[in-house]
Design an enzyme around this catalytic site. Structure first.
Site, mmCIF file in Angstrom:
data_model
loop_
_atom_site.group_PDB
_atom_site.id
_atom_site.type_symbol
_atom_site.label_atom_id
_atom_site.label_comp_id
_atom_site.label_asym_id
_atom_site.label_seq_id
_atom_site.Cartn_x
_atom_site.Cartn_y
_atom_site.Cartn_z
ATOM 1 N N ASP A 141 0.832 -1.203 0.000
ATOM 2 C CA ASP A 141 0.000 0.000 0.000
ATOM 3 C C ASP A 141 0.869 1.255 0.000
ATOM 4 O O ASP A 141 0.368 2.370 -0.160
ATOM 5 C CB ASP A 141 -0.994 0.002 1.163
ATOM 6 C CG ASP A 141 -0.337 -0.097 2.532
ATOM 7 O OD1 ASP A 141 0.905 -0.133 2.609
ATOM 8 O OD2 ASP A 141 -1.082 -0.147 3.538
ATOM 9 N N ASP A 183 -0.991 -6.193 -0.803
ATOM 10 C CA ASP A 183 -1.210 -5.519 0.477
ATOM 11 C C ASP A 183 -2.614 -4.925 0.480
ATOM 12 O O ASP A 183 -2.908 -4.019 -0.306
ATOM 13 C CB ASP A 183 -0.160 -4.415 0.615
ATOM 14 C CG ASP A 183 0.124 -4.020 2.042
ATOM 15 O OD1 ASP A 183 -0.522 -4.562 2.955
ATOM 16 O OD2 ASP A 183 1.013 -3.170 2.241
ATOM 17 N N LYS A 195 -1.699 -9.509 2.287
ATOM 18 C CA LYS A 195 -1.142 -9.088 3.577
ATOM 19 C C LYS A 195 -2.130 -8.162 4.258
ATOM 20 O O LYS A 195 -2.674 -7.252 3.624
ATOM 21 C CB LYS A 195 0.204 -8.382 3.414
ATOM 22 C CG LYS A 195 0.811 -7.939 4.758
ATOM 23 C CD LYS A 195 2.178 -7.323 4.592
ATOM 24 C CE LYS A 195 2.139 -5.899 4.086
ATOM 25 N NZ LYS A 195 1.499 -4.954 5.068
ATOM 26 N N GLU A 255 -2.640 -5.793 7.898
ATOM 27 C CA GLU A 255 -2.143 -5.282 9.167
ATOM 28 C C GLU A 255 -3.145 -5.736 10.217
ATOM 29 O O GLU A 255 -4.287 -5.279 10.232
ATOM 30 C CB GLU A 255 -2.008 -3.762 9.115
ATOM 31 C CG GLU A 255 -0.966 -3.313 8.093
ATOM 32 C CD GLU A 255 -0.719 -1.818 8.103
ATOM 33 O OE1 GLU A 255 -1.130 -1.144 9.078
ATOM 34 O OE2 GLU A 255 -0.103 -1.323 7.145
ATOM 35 N N GLU A 258 7.344 -5.066 11.537
ATOM 36 C CA GLU A 258 7.867 -3.752 11.154
ATOM 37 C C GLU A 258 8.138 -2.892 12.377
ATOM 38 O O GLU A 258 7.306 -2.808 13.293
ATOM 39 C CB GLU A 258 6.897 -3.005 10.230
ATOM 40 C CG GLU A 258 7.420 -1.616 9.865
ATOM 41 C CD GLU A 258 6.598 -0.882 8.824
ATOM 42 O OE1 GLU A 258 6.956 0.266 8.497
ATOM 43 O OE2 GLU A 258 5.601 -1.453 8.331
#
Length: 269
Positions: free
Chosen positions: A47, A86, A116, A118, A185
């Site tokens: 992203d 993402d 992916k 978050e 991250e």
């Protein structure tokens, strides 16, 4: 680097844990994707496209239709690397059903290999919902840019006992939900090391630890195209800003002086 006989799958990535470090980069366009395809194990269509390709202030501005368009471009021009899309902010947080609808659209319309998300503990049930319905998920924990306003900025995570415990719980919940990999991250190095060593699934670091099972960077950052202010975790391997600037300056100068094009660049001459 693995062989070029087939496109790598999430199973291939899992098999690399403990055997070989996983190298990954981002790509949003055909030229970059084609160049890095034989060199890395997976490509993330991040992203970060919103910032790198469109100049927007944060990743929150990425749209689902843009994710589909860029991911399709990367898949179409690559043959080796596993391609992971993402999922953009707002495309999966409302409900597991919303997440499945949008993730299924991304997979079916682009041909990518996984998505992916978050994902913290609260979103782990969504990860399970997706995996149970055939959608492979990489879970991104630690510093989550889509949570930037909740986190109070782009700050390293896991530096306090409470923060570290939150990350450990997020990681455990997502792995228990069926995530095939974790992306760590901006996580304190000792914590990222511990999570990587204790996880049976590959842990990919970005600003985390050399002990992670693999590493990922934004390709434009390592090429020197990311601007003057870069996160601490970025290592610049080339200065293409200078190279491109010099080449374009030479072109403009030659055009203005009548030196380009020469007859050799023309037809019928």
């Amino acid at each position: 680097m693995s062989t070029l006989h087939h496109r790598l799958t999430i199973t291939d990535l899992a098999a690399l844990k403990g055997r070989q470090k996983i190298a990954a980069l981002t790509a949003y366009s055909t030229p970059i994707a084609r160049l890095i395809d034989p060199l890395v194990d997976f490509i993330l269509v991040g992203d970060s496209t919103a910032m790198v390709a469109y100049g927007r202030p944060s990743t929150l501005a990425m749209r689902l239709d843009e994710t589909i368009s860029h991911t399709r471009a990367v898949v179409d021009c690559t043959r080796h690397a596993c391609v992971i899309a993402d999922m953009p902010f707002g495309s999966y947080q409302a409900s597991p059903e919303q997440a499945f609808r949008n993730c299924a659209q991304v997979l079916s319309e682009t041909g990518c290999d996984a998505v992916k998300l978050e994902s913290n503990r609260a979103l782990a049930p969504t990860v399970a919902f997706l995996v149970e319905r055939g959608i492979p998920v990489m879970a991104h924990v630690g510093l989550m840019p889509q949570f930037v306003h909740v986190m109070g900025g782009y700050k390293a995570q896991g530096l306090t006992e409470a923060s570290a415990e939150t990350i450990v719980e997020d990681a455990r919940a997502n792995l228990a939900a069926g995530a095939f990999s974790l992306l760590l991250e901006g996580v304190a190095e000792p914590l990222a090391r511990r999570i990587s060593q204790q996880s049976q699934q590959p842990c990919i670091g970005i600003g985390a630890s050399p002990a992670c099972d693999g590493q990922i960077l934004v390709t434009e950052d390592l090429l020197g195209l990311g601007g003057p202010q870069q996160p601490r975790f970025v290592k610049q391997y080339a200065d293409l800003t200078a190279v491109i600037g010099e080449a374009c300056a030479r072109y403009a100068s030659e055009v203005r002086q009548g030196e380009f094009p020469e007859l050799a660049h023309c037809y019928g001459s």
